[in-house]
Design an enzyme around this catalytic site. Structure first.
Site, short mmCIF file in Angstrom:
data_model
loop_
_atom_site.label_atom_id
_atom_site.label_comp_id
_atom_site.label_asym_id
_atom_site.label_seq_id
_atom_site.Cartn_x
_atom_site.Cartn_y
_atom_site.Cartn_z
N VAL A 1 2.16 3.94 -2.86
CA VAL A 1 1.54 4.98 -3.76
C VAL A 1 1.23 6.29 -2.32
O VAL A 1 0.42 5.68 -2.06
CB VAL A 1 0.60 4.44 -4.86
CG1 VAL A 1 -0.06 5.55 -5.21
CG2 VAL A 1 1.01 3.86 -5.98
N GLU B 1 0.82 -0.80 -0.19
CA GLU B 1 0.20 0.10 -0.07
C GLU B 1 0.73 1.52 -0.10
O GLU B 1 0.21 2.14 -0.47
CB GLU B 1 -0.79 0.10 1.13
CG GLU B 1 -2.01 1.01 1.08
CD GLU B 1 -2.64 1.27 0.27
OE1 GLU B 1 -3.05 2.01 -0.78
OE2 GLU B 1 -3.36 0.26 0.13
N LEU C 1 -1.62 6.58 2.69
CA LEU C 1 -2.69 7.13 1.93
C LEU C 1 -3.36 5.52 1.82
O LEU C 1 -3.05 4.75 0.78
CB LEU C 1 -2.85 7.90 0.90
CG LEU C 1 -2.80 9.03 1.52
CD1 LEU C 1 -2.26 10.33 0.15
CD2 LEU C 1 -3.83 9.66 2.03
N ASP D 1 10.82 8.33 -9.03
CA ASP D 1 9.49 7.50 -8.64
C ASP D 1 8.04 7.66 -9.17
O ASP D 1 7.38 6.82 -8.48
CB ASP D 1 10.20 8.34 -7.34
CG ASP D 1 9.50 7.49 -5.41
OD1 ASP D 1 9.26 6.70 -5.70
OD2 ASP D 1 8.68 8.49 -5.08
N GLY E 1 12.78 14.01 5.96
CA GLY E 1 12.55 12.90 5.29
C GLY E 1 11.19 12.60 4.04
O GLY E 1 10.49 11.59 4.73
N GLU F 1 13.34 10.30 -0.66
CA GLU F 1 14.23 8.79 -0.96
C GLU F 1 16.30 8.82 -0.13
O GLU F 1 16.00 10.70 -0.55
CB GLU F 1 14.66 8.21 -2.18
CG GLU F 1 13.37 7.78 -2.59
CD GLU F 1 12.83 6.83 -1.54
OE1 GLU F 1 13.29 5.46 -0.94
OE2 GLU F 1 11.42 6.43 -1.66
N LYS G 1 5.16 5.07 -9.48
CA LYS G 1 4.07 4.72 -8.83
C LYS G 1 2.87 4.83 -9.89
O LYS G 1 1.58 4.10 -9.41
CB LYS G 1 3.76 6.39 -7.84
CG LYS G 1 5.07 6.45 -6.36
CD LYS G 1 4.70 7.57 -5.83
CE LYS G 1 5.85 7.80 -4.41
NZ LYS G 1 5.53 9.17 -4.26
#
Length: 815
Positions: free
Chosen positions: A609, A606, A613, A678, A664, A667, A682
């Site tokens: 992406v 999960e 959420l 990235d 944070g 990456e 996704k």
């Protein structure tokens, strides 16, 4: 009158014997007692070893004899006052000398007959009982000693003699009618043939001796004193959550004893069962503990299953072939040939077609059984009517036991479903007509997992234990462990889930603890752990073979993403925030999904992406309900959204990217976010989860980054390049201002095509007011046509990503 039996662990040494004496003295206040004792702990094994060595011409048997003598002399010195030791030491020395003579005889003759073996083994109980009787006299004057060989008479079947109850019972009755001692101590395990030759009663013979005494005298109760608090719902050495059983029937106790519950020897029950004499199993080291009460008293229980037990070292032998169908006597011939060889059949099952019959025996009997069965059916085998017997070794029998199981439907289905969910393969099944036992044969390597899984299902209020193997304990990993530690009690109390972190690893170190790592000290434990090694990590996870195992990948490492199939094939669930696997070649993505289904091992991602959420879960539900996704528009990078929301005249692009890393949101290598790869991964994952087949190369990536920035080989060089190209980013920002727009990095899929890139978003667009690190996704489907399904919220950050991983773990726990 009561009969008390104390096992080898209870009389292991002087300290333990003092506990035994306290128990006996307290019990003797109320009624007369018969006390049956085993040999000191390990002495029977030492006697057996010494006799074998002597017969083999190995003079080291003398060293063992010295060890045996020393063990008993030390006990005397601690238990008996010096002034009283002389006669006892002389007696014990005479017994040891007799033993030495027998061992010397074995050495000189180079052989060990069954008759001699029985005599040698009898010395363990003879020594212990005499010492304990003398020690008891120091505390209870009205106590005595009696040699069991004078009371229990058997045939001459050395090694496991059959008791002559008619003669034995009368001898026992006659002796105790005239005996006035409050307590009489007797050696267990040993007896004598009618002509006075030493015999033994077989494994667990001391229990049997005590039961014979109790049955002959119609005792009020037989107490078996051991080193555990009774019979347990499962073997407590294998199942840590096992609990003592308070009340159990004779039949249930026999079933559990047969299947390895070693606190009680099955034949023990027979002499007392006929007389309805209750058995109480107690713990010498916790005498106040309730123990297990065995009787024929009818009781009602909420749980129809009383215990789960098992027998190790089982071989399954299958005899099959068309020549068995409709042919009478095949089973008789099979069991007859095994009986002639004294091979005990532990498990039997036969197909209703009569095409095959399957038996379970001990591994030690397998070679002989195979030989004699093939010999017995050699004619049918030569005519291809019956196949040579199939032999499968290193198996184990597990069994559910309970008197009331026959009155409850669905127990066998529940048992096999529970095992199936943990990928425990069942080789054979048997259930007696009494329905108080359901047995299954499984691979020996799965026994710990099977017992714990079944115990969890039947005895632990459906509390499911999840065993986590965590790879990656950086920002997100640290938050993940923190959340588990904080929520553990809540999960146990409210969701009936017990989450244990069994392993943690970073790129340098790894640490395992089968009982669960103390999360208060995980950082220091990891720091002092062994050197990290992926292969060793995988091997350790497989070897532990724990139920409900979950591999949690909290890295962005490609090599780790390639290990998922190893876990899934072993029924180990995979939870990951690492996008590389699901964004790899479509065939690999599909293979992982298929392995998950085939081996019933959840594969959840999960957080690939939208961090925490529920985006992927929503897509899965849309597809499962029959909806079809036609178009996706999304801002999927919380880090890029944070960067472009904070990039302005006051904050340089370099400084904002730096800050995103500190918080944070990016990456460890920020190029992964800024290059757009990235986001491409996704949207690719969302496309695939929507039911479309696509590769990463098919997604158009419109990079806004100068090539020189993306070609740097270190973070330091990368950030320097951002300073060098500051004007490039300022020009992009100025263009957005001129168009009265905001910068958003957008992913889109429509009509089978996908792209990602920086877009100028006008004020009337749903993406315009997307603040901070938020993500937003618009799904246009058959059902959501004019107004798309919208998901919006925080899409980056260690805490929310960790919570998303945690949510996947809980999903598995609730499954």
């Amino acid at each position: 009158m009561k009969v008390l039996k104390f096992g080898g662990s209870s009389v292991a040494n002087a300290q333990n014997i003092k506990l035994v004496i306290d128990i006996v003295v307290n019990s003797a206040k109320d009624e007369k007692l018969i006390v049956v004792v085993s040999a000191f702990s390990k002495v029977t094994d030492l006697l057996q070893l010494a006799s074998r060595k002597a017969a083999a011409g190995d003079e080291s048997f003398k060293e063992i004899l010295i060890e045996i003598e020393k063990k008993h002399l030390e006990a005397i010195k601690e238990l008996i006052p010096i002034s009283e030791q002389s006669s006892l030491l002389s007696h014990i020395k005479r017994i040891i000398n007799h033993l030495e003579t027998l061992l010397d005889g074995c050495y000189l003759l180079g052989e060990l007959s069954l008759r001699t073996a029985d005599t040698i083994l009898s010395f363990g109980e003879l020594l212990s009982s005499y010492i304990i009787a003398e020690a008891l006299k120091q505390n209870l004057k009205n106590s005595g000693y009696k040699d069991s060989r004078e009371l229990i008479k058997t045939n001459s079947h050395f090694g496991k003699a059959a008791v002559n109850f008619e003669i034995s019972n009368q001898l026992i009755i006659d002796y105790f009618e005239s005996n006035e001692n409050q307590v009489v101590v007797l050696p267990g395990f040993i007896a004598a043939s009618l002509d006075g030759i030493n015999t033994t009663l077989g494994r667990g013979g001391s229990d049997y001796s005590a039961a014979i005494m109790a049955g002959a005298l119609n005792a009020n109760q037989l107490e078996i004193w051991t080193d555990v608090n009774g019979m347990y719902t499962a073997n407590p050495k294998v199942v840590k959550q096992a609990q003592p059983i308070a009340f159990i029937s004779y039949q249930e106790a026999m079933e559990l004893s047969h299947f390895g519950a070693k606190v009680l020897y099955p034949p023990t029950i027979q002499p007392v069962l006929r007389k309805n004499i209750p058995i109480l199993i107690k713990n010498t080291f916790e005498p106040d503990a309730e123990g297990t009460y065995i009787s024929n008293q009818e009781m009602t229980y909420k749980n129809p299953v009383k215990g789960i037990s098992h027998i190790d070292n089982i071989t399954l032998i299958t005899l099959e072939g068309p020549g068995m169908i409709g042919v009478t006597g095949s089973s008789k011939r099979l069991f007859e040939v095994l009986s002639y060889q004294e091979i005990n059949v532990i498990f039997i099952t036969q197909a209703s077609s009569e095409h095959s019959i399957c038996i379970g025996i001990l591994n030690s009997d397998a070679d002989l059984a195979q030989e004699v069965i093939n010999k017995a059916f050699e004619v049918e085998i030569s005519q291809n009517k019956i196949d040579p017997c199939i032999v499968e070794r290193n198996l184990c029998i597990i069994a559910l036991v309970g008197e009331n199981m026959k009155n409850h439907q669905g127990l066998s289905g529940r048992m096999f479903s529970t095992l199936g969910k943990n990928n425990v393969n069942i080789r054979a099944i048997a259930q007696g007509a009494s329905e108080r036992n359901i047995s299954a044969v499984i691979n020996e390597r799965d026994v710990k997992k099977a017992l714990n899984t079944l115990h969890e299902n039947f005895f632990e209020e459906n509390t499911k234990q999840l065993n986590l193997f965590v790879m990656g304990v950086g920002n997100v990993g640290e938050k993940f462990i923190e959340q588990i530690h904080k929520q553990n009690n809540y999960l146990k109390e409210n969701l009936k889930i017990n989450v244990r972190v069994v392993a943690i690893s970073n790129s340098r170190k790894m640490h395992f603890d089968e009982e669960g790592i103390d999360l208060n000290e995980w950082q220091s434990l990891l720091q002092n752990g062994e050197t990290a090694d992926q292969e060793n990590f995988i091997s350790a996870v497989k070897d532990l073979n724990l139920r409900n195992s979950i591999f949690v990948d909290i890295t962005a490492n490609e090599s780790i993403s390639k290990t998922y199939e190893h876990y899934l094939k072993r029924n180990i669930a995979v939870v990951t925030c690492n996008k590389i696997a699901c964004a790899s070649e479509y065939n690999n993505y599909k293979k992982l999904k298929n392995l998950s289904q085939k081996f019933n091992a959840p594969f959840l991602f999960e957080t690939n992406v939208g961090a925490g959420l529920p985006i992927i879960d929503t897509v899965k539900n849309l597809v499962a309900s029959g909806d079809k996704v036609h178009k996706i528009q999304a801002v999927l990078s919380g880090s890029l959204n944070f960067i472009f929301n904070n990039f302005n005249e006051e904050n340089t692009f370099h400084d904002v990217v730096k800050e995103a890393g500190v918080q944070g949101f990016t990456e460890p290598d920020p190029k992964i976010d800024l290059s757009g790869i990235d986001v491409a991964r996704k949207i690719l994952i969302l496309i695939r989860e929507s039911g479309y087949q696509m590769e990463i190369e098919e997604i158009t990536n419109e990079s806004f980054m100068p090539a020189e920035c993306l070609e740097t080989t270190s973070n330091e060089a990368f950030f320097n390049s951002l300073k060098d190209h500051a004007s490039h980013f300022e020009n992009i920002y100025k263009e957005a201002l001129s168009k009265d727009s905001r910068l958003k990095y957008v992913a889109q899929f429509e009509n089978g095509k996908a792209n990602v890139g920086l877009r100028f978003i006008p004020k009337d667009h749903p993406f315009y007011n997307l603040e901070g690190k938020d993500n937003i996704v618009l799904f246009f489907t058959d059902r959501y046509v004019d107004q798309p399904l919208l998901i919006k919220g925080a899409g980056a950050g260690a805490a929310v990503t960790a919570s998303g991983i945690f949510a996947d773990v809980i999903r598995i726990g609730n499954n």
